[in-house]
Design a protein around this motif. Sequence first.
Motif, PDB file in Angstrom:
ATOM      1  N   GLU A 122     -46.853  24.753 -26.853  1.00 18.12           N
ATOM      2  CA  GLU A 122     -48.191  24.158 -26.842  1.00 18.12           C
ATOM      3  C   GLU A 122     -49.123  24.911 -25.897  1.00 18.12           C
ATOM      4  O   GLU A 122     -50.317  25.058 -26.180  1.00 18.12           O
ATOM      5  N   ILE A 147     -50.215  27.967 -27.759  1.00 17.25           N
ATOM      6  CA  ILE A 147     -51.153  27.612 -28.830  1.00 17.25           C
ATOM      7  C   ILE A 147     -52.538  27.338 -28.268  1.00 17.25           C
ATOM      8  O   ILE A 147     -53.553  27.730 -28.862  1.00 17.25           O
ATOM      9  N   GLN A 205     -55.729  26.090 -34.443  1.00 18.49           N
ATOM     10  CA  GLN A 205     -54.917  26.860 -33.499  1.00 18.49           C
ATOM     11  C   GLN A 205     -53.440  26.783 -33.867  1.00 18.49           C
ATOM     12  O   GLN A 205     -52.720  27.791 -33.845  1.00 18.49           O
ATOM     13  N   HIS A 206     -52.981  25.587 -34.212  1.00 23.08           N
ATOM     14  CA  HIS A 206     -51.575  25.412 -34.594  1.00 23.08           C
ATOM     15  C   HIS A 206     -51.267  26.138 -35.900  1.00 23.08           C
ATOM     16  O   HIS A 206     -50.194  26.743 -36.049  1.00 23.08           O
ATOM     17  N   TYR A 215     -50.921  29.779 -35.165  1.00 26.29           N
ATOM     18  CA  TYR A 215     -49.675  30.086 -34.454  1.00 26.29           C
ATOM     19  C   TYR A 215     -48.498  30.171 -35.423  1.00 26.29           C
ATOM     20  O   TYR A 215     -47.707  31.121 -35.369  1.00 26.29           O
TER      21      TYR A 215
END
Length: 324
Positions: A28, A31, A110-111, A114
Amino acid sequence: MKSLLKPIYFLLLSSLTLFSCEKEDKIEAEISKISIDFTVERFDKAFAEVTPNTLPQLKEAYPFLFAKSYDDAFWLNKLKDTLQQELQNETIKKFENLKKETVEIESLFQHLKYYFPEFKTPRVITVATDVDYRNKVIVTDTIVVLPLANYLGKDHFFYDGIQEYIAEDLEPKHLVVDLATNYAKHYTFNQRRKTFLDDLIFEGKLLYFKDKVIPFKTDAEKLNYTEAEYNWAKANEEYIWRYFVDKELLFNTDTKLPSRFINPAPFSKFYLEQIDSESPGEIGKYIGWQIVRDYMKNNTISFKQMLAKEPKEIFDNANYKPRK
């Protein structure tokens, strides 16, 4: 010896859990550093303020929102339509700004970046159109369209006459969840589903996808459940699973099973009066989710690899045990 095994087992379990949490925290943190360049384009506001002089510029900026079969006079007349004016007024009043939603969408992107480096940040555009709870958001490779009239809150007068279980989903907090669902369907291998188990695992994949890309949402929100509905599912997980097994539903090809346990509905249909009256709809999705979660916990496999696995392979290797 037996008395020593129990403390050792729990110590090992605690260590594994701590390691897993530390790993997730590290991911996290990585990310959160991913740069996503986007803004939410308020077409709903721009269209509400358009004039004969500015309409050509707006059409040039958003050609895909203006059907070529209609001339300028049509769009200018639409602005005078009382229903269109009400749609615009209500959506702008509810979403004067979209600060929270923008933060959540950025985190989703963003996730996605990633886990799927090929992901390209799309344009995100809001519109004020008629309520359409069957198509709450529109997602393409380059554009996301957010019809804000689908998220005015369950008690909004636009939703008078809509069944309560549907209106429950028309809350602002569900916007990014619905967006994540659309991306989950895009990235998940969707083989032809023949059995009830195929449906369970497919829906479980979609929900596990949300675990990864919108971890800031609660499990209840990922399912579009209330907390009470989610707690009912957790409390009755063992019973639900036993029912599916005892009734030999898993490998059943009855096309009515999705409407009983997968599709949106006010309750799930066990055909047992007390259970049906208490249960939330779509309970099969919850069970499929737990199976996929156990599969990921008990196998060394990447998130992306799992999305392409056959349902039976996931089920056979999940070692799923319902929570009691």
